[in-house]
Design a protein around this motif. Structure first.
Motif: not given
Length: 81
Positions: A25-27, A33-35, A39-40
């Motif tokens: 998720l970080s990569k 702006k909004k990681p 859930k996404d």
């Protein structure tokens, strides 16, 4: 626009690349702006923009994530063979 995708293929890639969900998720959220949240990504439907970011990381092609077949578990499919 949201599309249905094969979550098992995404989980298979995480296993092959030995990435934790948080690292992944970080990569894919780099520069946003909004990681992007878990859930996404791991829900039934996903934004095409998120799939494009995922594909920049794994370079499999968008069709790979949309294919309903289960991923193959073979040595030839491994990135580390």
């Amino acid at each position: 626009m949201k599309v249905e995708h094969n979550i098992s293929r995404l989980k298979h890639l995480l296993k092959m690349y030995k990435l934790s969900v948080s690292e992944f998720l970080s990569k894919i959220s780099d520069g946003l702006k909004k990681p992007i949240s878990e859930k996404d990504v791991f829900s039934e439907r996903i934004e095409i923009g998120h799939l494009k970011r995922i594909d920049k990381l794994f370079e499999k092609g968008i069709h790979y994530y949309l294919d309903p077949k289960a991923p193959e578990n073979s040595k030839e499919a491994s990135v580390f063979f």
